[in-house]
Design a protein around this motif. Structure first.
Motif, short mmCIF file in Angstrom:
data_model
loop_
_atom_site.label_atom_id
_atom_site.label_comp_id
_atom_site.label_asym_id
_atom_site.label_seq_id
_atom_site.Cartn_x
_atom_site.Cartn_y
_atom_site.Cartn_z
N SER A 91 -7.13 4.05 7.32
CA SER A 91 -7.54 4.15 5.92
C SER A 91 -9.05 3.95 5.79
O SER A 91 -9.72 4.68 5.05
CB SER A 91 -6.81 3.11 5.08
OG SER A 91 -7.24 3.15 3.75
N GLU B 164 -10.85 7.00 6.95
CA GLU B 164 -10.79 8.05 5.93
C GLU B 164 -11.84 7.82 4.85
O GLU B 164 -12.50 8.76 4.39
CB GLU B 164 -9.40 8.09 5.29
CG GLU B 164 -8.31 8.61 6.23
CD GLU B 164 -6.92 8.53 5.59
OE1 GLU B 164 -6.83 8.03 4.46
OE2 GLU B 164 -5.95 9.00 6.21
N GLU B 165 -12.01 6.56 4.48
CA GLU B 165 -13.03 6.25 3.47
C GLU B 165 -14.44 6.49 4.03
O GLU B 165 -15.32 6.97 3.31
CB GLU B 165 -12.89 4.80 3.01
CG GLU B 165 -11.62 4.54 2.23
CD GLU B 165 -11.61 3.19 1.56
OE1 GLU B 165 -12.63 2.49 1.66
OE2 GLU B 165 -10.61 2.84 0.93
N LYS C 272 -4.23 5.38 -3.87
CA LYS C 272 -4.63 5.00 -2.53
C LYS C 272 -5.34 3.65 -2.60
O LYS C 272 -6.36 3.52 -3.26
CB LYS C 272 -5.56 6.06 -1.92
CG LYS C 272 -5.99 5.72 -0.49
CD LYS C 272 -6.86 6.82 0.07
CE LYS C 272 -7.31 6.49 1.48
NZ LYS C 272 -8.18 7.54 2.05
N THR D 267 -7.67 0.79 -1.45
CA THR D 267 -8.84 0.61 -0.60
C THR D 267 -8.72 -0.69 0.18
O THR D 267 -7.96 -1.59 -0.19
CB THR D 267 -10.13 0.58 -1.42
OG1 THR D 267 -10.09 -0.60 -2.26
CG2 THR D 267 -10.26 1.82 -2.30
N LYS E 189 0.99 4.07 -2.85
CA LYS E 189 0.75 5.47 -2.47
C LYS E 189 1.82 6.38 -3.05
O LYS E 189 1.53 7.52 -3.46
CB LYS E 189 0.71 5.60 -0.95
CG LYS E 189 0.28 6.97 -0.45
CD LYS E 189 0.17 6.98 1.06
CE LYS E 189 -0.29 8.36 1.56
NZ LYS E 189 -0.41 8.38 3.04
N ARG F 265 0.84 -1.20 0.00
CA ARG F 265 0.00 0.00 0.00
C ARG F 265 0.87 1.25 0.00
O ARG F 265 0.55 2.25 -0.65
CB ARG F 265 -0.93 -0.01 1.21
CG ARG F 265 -1.91 -1.15 1.22
CD ARG F 265 -2.78 -1.15 2.44
NE ARG F 265 -3.78 -0.08 2.38
CZ ARG F 265 -4.86 -0.05 3.15
NH1 ARG F 265 -5.09 -1.00 4.01
NH2 ARG F 265 -5.71 0.95 3.03
#
Length: 293
Positions: free
Chosen positions: A207, A210-211, A113, A115, A108, A104
């Motif tokens: 993460s 954030e989603e 990004k 998921t 990045k 990841r």
């Protein structure tokens, strides 16, 4: 190395957005040749497959260690007890989780990004490479087009998972490593395993949060748009009702005017008849006067 694999090695090392235009340009340059058809047929990799291909090229040493650990585990598990196998399975999960976190980070650095759903596919692919020798060859090729899953028992359709059948046995060209933190790889029990697993889980949680936040913001914006549009719809409905009422009034007025017009036309016709008769009488009277004179 065949010319097709040379071209494929270049294409599958590109950023995901560059793949299709560069592939089509290479195929166009080879138009009319069998190689051109083969290049045009190369499939764009799924996101998870692209990240694994990226990891293979930019973190070759790490991937080699993962595959070496997988090979060692496959050889060792035949003579192990159930408790030992369960311990190795936990280590394998910790290892794939750590390398997935690293993948990841590599993605990045390239502006993508990853998921949680794609991260799950990456981890499943790394696990498949550890439990299945054919999957390990597919991963090492750096020419994956789809994510892999394997149980170590059932046969995997590898021909559909790589860019071309001859990709199996091919090794992707290593590139300069992307500077990201490297997890330690251990086959023996790692005293820091719990802390590393927790750190990886916290990264995934961050993460995922954030989603969730992004999705909540989109939902709030969509809800605000719905509220605004509902108010506008009510306003327009009121305006339409007013127009319908006004139209009904105008239709009634038009009918009344039509009736009055019909009456006026009848009156005009009657006046024209009277005028015609009066004119005829006058002319007759004048003629009689003229005869007397």
């Amino acid at each position: 190395m065949s010319e097709l694999l040379q071209i494929a090695d270049e294409l599958y090392g590109l950023d995901l957005a560059e793949f299709t235009p560069v592939r089509d340009a290479r195929a166009k340059a080879l138009k009319g040749t069998e190689l051109g058809k083969q290049v045009k047929a190369l499939r764009k990799p799924a996101t998870a497959a692209w990240v694994v291909n990226l990891l293979v090229r930019h973190e070759t040493e790490q991937v080699d260690q993962v595959l070496a650990v997988g090979a060692a585990l496959r050889e060792a598990q035949a003579s192990m007890s159930g408790d030992e196998l369960r311990a190795l399975t936990r280590q394998r999960r910790q290892l794939t989780a750590a390398v997935t976190t690293q993948a990841r980070g590599v993605a990045k650095e390239r502006g993508l990004k990853v998921t949680p759903a794609v991260a799950d596919q990456i981890e499943a692919t790394l696990t498949a490479a550890m439990v299945d020798e054919g999957c390990a060859d597919a991963v090492r090729s750096g020419l994956l087009v789809t994510a892999l899953t394997a149980t170590g028992v059932d046969e995997v359709d590898l021909a559909a998972a790589v860019a071309a059948p001859e990709a199996l046995g091919f090794q992707a060209t290593a590139r300069d490593a992307v500077p990201v933190s490297r997890p330690e790889l251990h086959v023996v029990p790692d005293p820091d395993a719990d802390a590393k697993a927790r750190a990886a889980a916290e990264d995934l949680l961050e993460s995922a949060q954030e989603e969730v936040d992004a999705a909540q913001q989109e939902l709030d914006e969509a809800a605000a748009s719905v509220t605004e549009l509902e108010a506008r719809a009510l306003q327009l409905q009121g305006e339409m009702e007013e127009l319908r009422r006004r139209l009904a009034e105008l239709e009634t007025t038009a009918e009344e005017v039509d009736d009055e017009l019909s009456d006026a036309e009848d009156a005009r016709s009657e006046a024209e008849t009277v005028l015609e008769e009066a004119t005829h009488g006058r002319d007759a009277a004048r003629a009689a006067l003229d005869r007397l004179s």
